[in-house]
Design a protein around this motif. Structure first.
Motif, short mmCIF file in Angstrom:
data_model
loop_
_atom_site.label_atom_id
_atom_site.label_comp_id
_atom_site.label_asym_id
_atom_site.label_seq_id
_atom_site.Cartn_x
_atom_site.Cartn_y
_atom_site.Cartn_z
N ILE A 171 67.19 10.20 77.05
CA ILE A 171 67.94 10.25 75.78
C ILE A 171 69.39 9.84 76.00
O ILE A 171 69.96 9.10 75.20
N VAL A 172 70.00 10.29 77.10
CA VAL A 172 71.38 9.91 77.39
C VAL A 172 71.49 8.41 77.64
O VAL A 172 72.45 7.77 77.21
N ALA A 173 70.48 7.83 78.28
CA ALA A 173 70.50 6.39 78.53
C ALA A 173 70.44 5.61 77.22
O ALA A 173 71.06 4.55 77.09
N ARG A 174 69.74 6.14 76.23
CA ARG A 174 69.62 5.44 74.95
C ARG A 174 70.80 5.69 74.01
O ARG A 174 71.22 4.79 73.30
N TYR A 175 71.31 6.94 73.99
CA TYR A 175 72.31 7.31 72.98
C TYR A 175 73.68 7.65 73.57
O TYR A 175 74.61 7.90 72.81
N ARG B 155 64.96 13.84 63.77
CA ARG B 155 63.50 13.92 63.83
C ARG B 155 62.97 12.96 64.89
O ARG B 155 62.10 13.31 65.68
N ASP B 156 63.51 11.75 64.92
CA ASP B 156 63.09 10.77 65.92
C ASP B 156 63.35 11.28 67.33
O ASP B 156 62.51 11.13 68.22
N LEU B 157 64.50 11.89 67.55
CA LEU B 157 64.81 12.43 68.87
C LEU B 157 63.88 13.58 69.24
O LEU B 157 63.45 13.69 70.39
N ARG B 158 63.56 14.44 68.29
CA ARG B 158 62.61 15.52 68.55
C ARG B 158 61.26 14.96 68.96
O ARG B 158 60.60 15.45 69.89
N LEU B 159 60.81 13.91 68.26
CA LEU B 159 59.53 13.29 68.58
C LEU B 159 59.56 12.62 69.95
O LEU B 159 58.60 12.68 70.71
N VAL C 288 74.16 12.14 64.01
CA VAL C 288 74.70 12.00 62.66
C VAL C 288 75.52 13.23 62.27
O VAL C 288 76.61 13.12 61.73
N CYS C 289 74.99 14.41 62.56
CA CYS C 289 75.60 15.66 62.09
C CYS C 289 76.69 16.18 63.01
O CYS C 289 77.50 16.98 62.59
N GLN C 290 76.71 15.78 64.25
CA GLN C 290 77.70 16.12 65.26
C GLN C 290 77.81 17.61 65.59
O GLN C 290 77.99 17.96 66.71
N GLY C 291 77.73 18.51 64.63
CA GLY C 291 77.90 19.91 64.93
C GLY C 291 76.59 20.67 65.02
O GLY C 291 76.59 21.87 65.20
N GLU C 292 75.48 19.99 64.89
CA GLU C 292 74.17 20.63 64.88
C GLU C 292 73.31 20.10 66.01
O GLU C 292 73.45 18.97 66.43
N THR C 293 72.42 20.98 66.46
CA THR C 293 71.43 20.50 67.42
C THR C 293 70.40 19.69 66.65
O THR C 293 70.32 19.76 65.42
N ILE C 294 69.60 18.95 67.37
CA ILE C 294 68.57 18.16 66.68
C ILE C 294 67.50 19.08 66.09
O ILE C 294 66.82 18.69 65.16
N ASP C 295 67.36 20.29 66.62
CA ASP C 295 66.43 21.25 66.02
C ASP C 295 66.90 21.72 64.65
O ASP C 295 66.11 22.03 63.78
N ASP C 296 68.22 21.80 64.45
CA ASP C 296 68.78 22.31 63.20
C ASP C 296 68.98 21.22 62.15
O ASP C 296 69.18 21.53 60.98
N SER C 297 68.95 19.98 62.55
CA SER C 297 69.30 18.88 61.66
C SER C 297 68.08 18.33 60.93
O SER C 297 66.99 18.22 61.50
N ASN C 298 68.29 17.96 59.69
CA ASN C 298 67.24 17.31 58.90
C ASN C 298 67.39 15.80 58.88
O ASN C 298 66.67 15.12 58.16
N ALA C 299 68.35 15.26 59.63
CA ALA C 299 68.58 13.82 59.64
C ALA C 299 67.38 13.10 60.26
O ALA C 299 66.75 13.61 61.19
N PRO C 300 67.06 11.92 59.75
CA PRO C 300 65.93 11.17 60.31
C PRO C 300 66.07 10.87 61.81
O PRO C 300 65.09 10.92 62.54
N ILE C 301 67.29 10.60 62.27
CA ILE C 301 67.49 10.33 63.69
C ILE C 301 67.19 11.57 64.52
O ILE C 301 66.67 11.48 65.64
N ILE D 245 65.10 21.88 75.53
CA ILE D 245 65.82 20.61 75.69
C ILE D 245 66.59 20.28 74.41
O ILE D 245 67.76 19.90 74.45
N SER D 246 65.95 20.45 73.27
CA SER D 246 66.60 20.05 72.01
C SER D 246 67.75 20.96 71.62
O SER D 246 68.58 20.58 70.79
N HIS D 247 67.86 22.14 72.22
CA HIS D 247 69.02 23.00 71.94
C HIS D 247 70.29 22.45 72.58
O HIS D 247 71.39 22.83 72.19
N ASP D 248 70.14 21.59 73.57
CA ASP D 248 71.29 21.01 74.25
C ASP D 248 71.61 19.60 73.77
O ASP D 248 72.54 18.97 74.28
N ILE D 249 70.83 19.08 72.82
CA ILE D 249 71.05 17.73 72.30
C ILE D 249 71.69 17.82 70.92
O ILE D 249 71.18 18.48 70.02
#
Length: 156
Positions: A92-96, A69-73, A54-67, A46-50
């Motif tokens: 997630i789409v409903a929230r973001y 991490r929140d999405l992964r959790l 903040v980073c726009q060009g990265e998946t949430i798995d690749d990003s170190n941004a706090p947001i 799932i997280s490979h498609d999100i």
């Protein structure tokens, strides 16, 4: 001079290895990972498609941004709660918004984005064909008077 020789000879590969080790690594922290390998694999899928908001060009798995991490959790919490993969993505789409999806669905406003590329390609082909047709040289036949005048000029 000795330092330059050492650089050329033996330490070069080590420096390259250091830079490769400093390349981006998976941002998923060990404390985020689920104990169940099946749920963890679903969370990773799932997280490979999100996209990271903040980073726009990265998946949430690749990003170190706090947001990220929140999405992964959130993904892992929803999976543990028993949600399906589609329900987690919908949550997630409903929230973001659909901007967090790497491949948004081809409907509504996104339909314009999906159709813009092919439409521009077709328009470019049409312009190229039209320009090519205009460049064709049309040889016009000479009138008998022009042919006679041409023969006179060539005899001179």
């Amino acid at each position: 001079m000795r330092g330059l020789r050492a650089w050329r000879g033996g330490t070069g590969p080590y420096v390259v290895a250091l830079f490769l080790m400093a390349a981006p690594v998976w941002a998923v922290q060990p404390d985020e990972m689920l104990a169940d390998p099946v749920l963890e694999a679903r969370a990773r899928e799932i997280s490979h498609d999100i996209r990271c908001p903040v980073c726009q060009g990265e998946t949430i798995d690749d990003s170190n941004a706090p947001i990220a991490r929140d999405l992964r959790l959130i993904i892992r919490e929803r999976l543990v709660a028993g949600d399906s993969d589609a329900a987690v993505v919908d949550y997630i789409v409903a929230r973001y918004g659909e901007g967090v999806l790497f491949n948004p669905p081809a409907k509504g406003v996104n339909l314009v984005l999906w159709l813009a590329g092919p439409a521009l390609l077709l328009a470019g082909i049409a312009v190229a064909v039209t320009a090519g047709r205009r460049r064709q040289v049309v040889e016009a036949a000479l009138s008998p008077e022009e042919e006679a005048r041409l023969r006179e000029i060539l005899k001179e």
